[in-house]
Design a protein around this motif. Sequence first.
Motif, PDB file in Angstrom:
ATOM      1  N   UNK A  94     -13.303  19.545 -41.183  1.00  0.00           N
ATOM      2  CA  UNK A  94     -12.300  18.679 -40.476  1.00  0.00           C
ATOM      3  C   UNK A  94     -13.140  17.998 -39.423  1.00  0.00           C
ATOM      4  N   UNK A  95     -12.733  16.681 -39.458  1.00  0.00           N
ATOM      5  CA  UNK A  95     -13.382  15.615 -38.683  1.00  0.00           C
ATOM      6  C   UNK A  95     -12.464  14.381 -37.865  1.00  0.00           C
ATOM      7  N   UNK A  96     -12.473  14.570 -36.470  1.00  0.00           N
ATOM      8  CA  UNK A  96     -11.834  13.427 -35.985  1.00  0.00           C
ATOM      9  C   UNK A  96     -11.843  12.145 -36.638  1.00  0.00           C
ATOM     10  N   UNK A  97     -10.563  11.548 -36.920  1.00  0.00           N
ATOM     11  CA  UNK A  97     -10.506  10.362 -37.500  1.00  0.00           C
ATOM     12  C   UNK A  97     -11.328   9.136 -36.866  1.00  0.00           C
ATOM     13  N   UNK A  98     -12.040   8.331 -37.680  1.00  0.00           N
ATOM     14  CA  UNK A  98     -12.805   7.412 -37.142  1.00  0.00           C
ATOM     15  C   UNK A  98     -12.072   5.897 -37.247  1.00  0.00           C
ATOM     16  N   UNK A  99     -11.016   6.031 -38.145  1.00  0.00           N
ATOM     17  CA  UNK A  99     -10.474   4.624 -38.301  1.00  0.00           C
ATOM     18  C   UNK A  99      -8.617   4.958 -38.166  1.00  0.00           C
ATOM     19  N   UNK A 100      -8.095   4.186 -37.443  1.00  0.00           N
ATOM     20  CA  UNK A 100      -6.811   4.486 -36.950  1.00  0.00           C
ATOM     21  C   UNK A 100      -5.700   3.911 -38.040  1.00  0.00           C
ATOM     22  N   UNK A 101      -4.482   4.194 -38.061  1.00  0.00           N
ATOM     23  CA  UNK A 101      -3.627   3.533 -39.101  1.00  0.00           C
ATOM     24  C   UNK A 101      -3.591   2.354 -39.323  1.00  0.00           C
TER      25      UNK A 101
END
Length: 259
Positions: free
Chosen positions: A63-70
């Motif tokens: 699991x990784x914190x997202x780097x690109x938002x929607x």
Amino acid sequence: QRDVVSIPVVVHVLWNNPAQNISDEQIASQMLVLNQDFRKQNPDISQVPPVWEDTAEDADIEFHLATIDPEGLPTTGITRTQTSKVQFSAFEDDVKASATGGIDAWPSDQYLNIWVCALSFGLLGYAQFPGGPAHTDGVVCSYQAFGTLGTAEAPFNLGRTLTHEVGHWLDLRHIWGDDGMEPGTECTGSDLVEDTPNQAGPNFDTPSFPQISCNNGPDGDMFMNYMDYVNDSAMVMFTEEQVERMHACLQGPRSSFLS
Ligand code: ARG
Ligand code: ZN
Ligand code: CA
């Protein structure tokens, strides 16, 4: 040989009291535990009784914190929202929409949404199983049971609430089969997994081995499984067939996460 699956995460922090606006460090402490637990790198795996050492399995999920938002813009993978709500309710699912004082999910076929907030009734967390409505998909965790520092409170301050809830999000049931609500039904339910012993009901606190129920001696309940209700310090493993079930979910209802 299965591939390791990597899942982008967004952590939505909802805060009323400023103390509930948990730090980036606290979120990082939770991501570390989640990744250790799903890669069988948790240091306390040594607590598994010898009889289940071969059954304990690396889930091969990261699991990784997202780097690109929607919108396609850079993000920390963390949203922070002040709310007038003092507590949120699992029954109303009110943390999952801006209209009810929470914040809307990011597209749940692309992100694992994790809402962190104050929960009513002392609930530690709850999850939506695969196959439910997209706009409420994800997991919710109390700010008092999230990560290993800051606002996390013993005995739920080792990050295991999220490990348990993400287990549900990937289609795992409670290890005791969620039976026993009616007297006499304690050993009739199933978690739909073959390599976990039949177990009467939840275990709590820090049990000692063995805990026998449903004629499951001599080894008894697998209470050290993440899908029981023991304290954070006492839950340390998934089984091979639980891992197979989670990967079946990733091949099926959650296949949008396979790259
Ligand atoms: N859904 C469960 C509850 O809130 C979570 C239990 C998590 N257990 C733990 N040791 N962190 O009751
Ligand atoms: Zn649960
Ligand atoms: Ca049972």
